[in-house]
Scaffold this active site. Structure first.
Site, short mmCIF file in Angstrom:
data_model
loop_
_atom_site.label_atom_id
_atom_site.label_comp_id
_atom_site.label_asym_id
_atom_site.label_seq_id
_atom_site.Cartn_x
_atom_site.Cartn_y
_atom_site.Cartn_z
N LYS A 228 36.62 -5.60 -6.75
CA LYS A 228 36.70 -4.10 -7.03
C LYS A 228 37.62 -3.83 -7.80
O LYS A 228 39.20 -3.31 -7.93
CB LYS A 228 36.95 -2.83 -5.69
CG LYS A 228 37.53 -1.56 -6.36
CD LYS A 228 38.03 -0.45 -5.25
CE LYS A 228 39.52 -0.81 -5.36
NZ LYS A 228 39.47 0.04 -7.10
N SER B 116 49.78 -3.66 -5.18
CA SER B 116 51.08 -2.93 -5.57
C SER B 116 52.41 -3.24 -3.77
O SER B 116 51.10 -4.09 -3.63
CB SER B 116 51.56 -1.36 -5.24
OG SER B 116 50.84 -1.00 -4.52
N GLY C 58 49.58 -3.25 -0.43
CA GLY C 58 49.91 -4.74 -0.05
C GLY C 58 50.10 -4.85 1.73
O GLY C 58 49.29 -5.41 2.31
N GLU D 155 49.35 -11.21 -3.90
CA GLU D 155 49.84 -11.21 -5.01
C GLU D 155 50.67 -9.78 -4.90
O GLU D 155 49.91 -9.14 -5.74
CB GLU D 155 49.07 -11.91 -5.93
CG GLU D 155 50.17 -12.26 -6.76
CD GLU D 155 50.28 -11.23 -8.55
OE1 GLU D 155 51.79 -10.63 -8.34
OE2 GLU D 155 49.90 -11.55 -9.20
N CYS E 149 53.92 -7.99 -13.23
CA CYS E 149 55.03 -8.34 -12.01
C CYS E 149 55.62 -9.09 -12.23
O CYS E 149 56.69 -8.93 -11.48
CB CYS E 149 53.11 -8.73 -10.95
SG CYS E 149 52.34 -10.54 -11.28
N GLU F 92 60.69 -1.51 -8.82
CA GLU F 92 59.63 -1.73 -9.82
C GLU F 92 59.34 -1.08 -10.94
O GLU F 92 58.34 -0.33 -9.98
CB GLU F 92 58.77 -2.86 -9.09
CG GLU F 92 57.56 -3.11 -10.02
CD GLU F 92 56.20 -4.46 -9.58
OE1 GLU F 92 55.25 -3.53 -8.87
OE2 GLU F 92 55.46 -5.53 -9.84
P1 NDP Z 1 47.60 0.11 -6.09
O1 NDP Z 1 48.58 -1.44 -5.62
O2 NDP Z 1 47.31 1.06 -5.45
O3 NDP Z 1 46.33 -0.62 -7.21
C1 NDP Z 1 45.28 -1.59 -7.16
C2 NDP Z 1 44.70 -2.13 -6.85
O4 NDP Z 1 44.44 -2.29 -5.40
C3 NDP Z 1 43.47 -0.86 -7.53
O5 NDP Z 1 42.08 -1.36 -6.92
C4 NDP Z 1 43.49 -0.09 -6.24
O6 NDP Z 1 42.80 1.06 -6.73
C5 NDP Z 1 43.33 -0.49 -4.57
N1 NDP Z 1 43.73 0.00 -3.77
C6 NDP Z 1 44.43 0.99 -3.91
N2 NDP Z 1 44.67 1.82 -2.48
C7 NDP Z 1 43.91 1.08 -1.81
C8 NDP Z 1 43.92 0.97 -0.70
N3 NDP Z 1 43.88 1.73 0.38
N4 NDP Z 1 42.96 -0.43 0.24
C9 NDP Z 1 42.24 -0.94 -0.84
N5 NDP Z 1 42.51 -0.91 -1.49
C10 NDP Z 1 43.63 -0.10 -2.80
O7 NDP Z 1 48.51 -0.52 -8.09
P2 NDP Z 1 48.71 1.41 -8.60
O8 NDP Z 1 47.92 1.77 -9.23
O9 NDP Z 1 48.89 2.62 -7.63
O10 NDP Z 1 50.34 0.77 -9.62
C11 NDP Z 1 51.11 1.81 -8.60
C12 NDP Z 1 52.27 0.53 -8.68
O11 NDP Z 1 51.60 -1.16 -8.21
C13 NDP Z 1 52.30 0.02 -10.24
O12 NDP Z 1 53.29 0.98 -11.15
C14 NDP Z 1 52.96 -1.69 -9.96
O13 NDP Z 1 54.65 -1.37 -10.04
C15 NDP Z 1 52.54 -2.00 -8.84
N6 NDP Z 1 52.14 -2.62 -9.44
C16 NDP Z 1 51.69 -4.32 -9.16
C17 NDP Z 1 50.73 -5.13 -9.74
C18 NDP Z 1 51.30 -6.34 -10.01
O14 NDP Z 1 50.09 -6.80 -10.20
N7 NDP Z 1 51.38 -6.92 -8.82
C19 NDP Z 1 49.47 -4.45 -10.78
C20 NDP Z 1 49.48 -2.89 -10.32
C21 NDP Z 1 50.37 -2.37 -10.11
P3 NDP Z 1 42.63 2.11 -7.37
O15 NDP Z 1 43.09 1.68 -9.48
O16 NDP Z 1 41.66 3.01 -6.98
O17 NDP Z 1 44.22 2.80 -7.28
#
Ligand code: NDP
Length: 495
Positions: free
Chosen positions: A191, A245, A249, A266, A300, A399
């Site tokens: 996904k 995030s 996680g 991660e 990250c 973050e």
């Molecule tokens: P998320 O953690 O929400 O998104 C990461 C992935 O998880 C996306 O594919 C998202 O789908 C999916 N997701 C979201 N909620 C759920 C759930 N309940 N169950 C299963 N999958 C889910 O990050 P955000 O895009 O909201 O970003 C917010 C913050 O997260 C950023 O500002 C940053 O601080 C952090 N982040 C960290 C990353 C890293 O590499 N460690 C990468 C991205 C963000 P969808 O896209 O539809 O929301």
């Protein structure tokens, strides 16, 4: 303003109508609900493409397809040399379509073409090539035991893997997840993030062209709580691999406990980048810039807490601010751009929100601190250098995920290590010094999954990457990722 590159015809047609479909069981299909969502160009805020919106029903179809493709053995029991050949073919196809994929990534994510073309796309190809090498080396062991028996181990695939990836390195994160999963014989439902589904969908076409059998990789774009959540809860999914995030996680950690799925996470970071006064200062400034402004700071492991030894602090912060102010911010398609727009309006608001929080907390922006000047539309934030920051402030603990660095002073080595470790996270850290012994001591004392000494943001598919503390668990890349995607079977035979 430089001139934006002209788009490849294949990119123009890929982002055009009709809506992009999802890949289930080797077929490109619309969502069962018929719904679509828009993905936007972050440089303009305009709609780039319409994409099928997968939800529970689509995930169920995709998981069942992955289950069949796993259970019938067409992938897991394929001759390793043949599976290796297919992974190598994927790497070759990514390279062959590199220009197109880089443009698509820049359009969808915003990152500069310079980065997508020179980092994301080649690294994605290298990741598949690296894991192709492991397919034929997935050895078990013979175990010394009672001579009346023969005991040996098999490293077998885990089964159906649900892989949920973020928007900051869309194609590369797909490669980090798919490479080891496929090498070990698993099947996958991937996904992509709702903001950046396009390169994953184009990769799906390339996987088919490479000859990956139907159902082995299924790609379902959609939203986190619906499509992602359905994957996390599905009883036929054996493993969840997640990057994103820390908040989500933790939710996945909780939600998977009822089915005891294997999980690797991660997550976020607030990485310390520590500069001692005996460092090569010019190199450390460049390293600090690379550490925090690469990929607009949407990284990250970004070195967002820049600790500088007291006596060097002011001079270092001023030099850094001058360099940061000179970075060209603009449309990622402009070859001169160094810092592109943030991925979305939501991320723009989050980052500019933190800029205001920082100022209220008493920090001073030596440069930046607001929207990038002269760019009226799109999600552009000026590279920002804060001083006057205490490690306890929100901007130093939470973050931000944007082009924002906090410069903080430290007294001595112990203080640097104490402050560096004083965070919930533990993804990465940097150390700058000419003193080899100090470099060793500090690298060992920092509680982080990766420590860079006199460099920052260096990666190789062979080197493990992952978090301590609330930055997650499990190691991606290198041979360590094989542990995430295999389970060990012990076989006893009476002789
Ligand atoms: P998320 O953690 O929400 O998104 C990461 C992935 O998880 C996306 O594919 C998202 O789908 C999916 N997701 C979201 N909620 C759920 C759930 N309940 N169950 C299963 N999958 C889910 O990050 P955000 O895009 O909201 O970003 C917010 C913050 O997260 C950023 O500002 C940053 O601080 C952090 N982040 C960290 C990353 C890293 O590499 N460690 C990468 C991205 C963000 P969808 O896209 O539809 O929301």
């Amino acid at each position: 303003m430089g001139v934006a590159v002209s788009l490849e015809p294949s990119v123009k047609s890929f982002v055009g109508t009709p809506a992009r479909k999802m890949l289930i069981d080797g077929k490109w299909v619309a969502a069962a609900s018929g719904k679509t969502f828009d993905t936007l160009n972050p440089a303009t805020g305009e709609v780039l493409a319409h994409v099928a919106e997968g939800d529970q029903e689509d995930i169920d179809r995709a998981v069942k397809a992955a289950r069949r493709a796993f259970d019938d053995g067409k992938w897991a029991a394929m001759r390793p040399a043949e599976r290796q050949r297919l992974l190598l073919a994927i790497a070759d196809l990514i390279e062959r379509h590199g220009k197109e994929l880089a443009q698509l990534e820049t359009l969808d994510n915003g990152k500069s073409l310079n980065e997508s073309q020179n980092v994301d796309i080649p690294a994605a190809a290298e990741t598949f090539r690296y894991y192709a090498g492991w397919v034929t080396k997935n050895y078990g062991e013979t175990i010394p035991s009672d001579p009346a028996f023969f005991n040996f181990t098999l490293r077998e695939p885990v089964g159906v893997c649900g892989q949920i990836i973020p928007w900051n390195f869309p194609l590369l994160m797909a490669a980090w997840k798919l490479g080891p999963a496929l090498a070990c014989g698993n099947t996958v439902v991937l996904k992509p993030a709702e903001q950046t589904p396009l390169t994953a969908l184009r990769l799906g076409e390339l996987l088919q062209e490479a000859g990956i059998p139907d159902g082995v990789v299924n790609i379902v774009p959609g939203f986190g709580p619906t499509a992602g959540g359905a994957l996390v809860h599905h009883p036929q999914v054996d493993k969840i691999a997640f990057t994103g995030s820390t908040e989500v996680g933790k939710e996945i950690h909780r939600e998977t406990s009822s089915t005891l799925k294997r999980v690797s996470l991660e997550l976020g970071g607030k990485s310390p980048n520590i500069v001692f006064s005996d460092a090569d200062v010019e190199a450390a400034v460049q390293g600090a810039i690379m550490g925090v402004f690469f990929n607009q700071g949407e990284v990250c492991c970004a070195g967002t807490r820049l600790f500088v030894e007291q006596k060097l602090h002011d001079q270092f912060a001023d030099t850094l601010a001058k360099h940061a102010a000179s970075l060209k911010v603009g449309d990622g398609l402009d070859p001169e751009t160094r810092v592109g727009p943030l991925v979305s309006q939501e991320q723009y608001e989050r980052v500019t929100g933190y800029l205001e929080i920082g100022k209220k907390e008493g920090a001073k922006a030596l440069t930046g601190g607001a929207r990038a000047k002269g760019l009226e539309r799109g999600y552009f934030v000026a590279p920002t250098v804060f001083t006057g920051v205490k490690n306890s402030m929100r901007i130093a603990q939470e973050e931000i995920f944007g082009p924002v660095v906090s410069v903080l002073p430290f007294k001595d080595e112990n203080d640097a290590v104490f402050q560096g470790n004083n965070t919930l996270y533990g993804l990465a850290a940097g150390v700058w010094t000419r003193d080899v012994s100090k470099a060793h001591r500090v690298a060992r004392a920092l509680r982080a999954g990766t420590v860079w000494v006199n460099c920052y943001n260096v990666f190789d598919p062979a080197a493990p990457f992952g978090g301590y503390k609330q930055s997650g668990y499990g190691r991606e890349l290198g041979r360590y990722a094989l542990d995430l995607y295999t389970q060990v079977k012990s076989v006893w035979m009476r002789i």
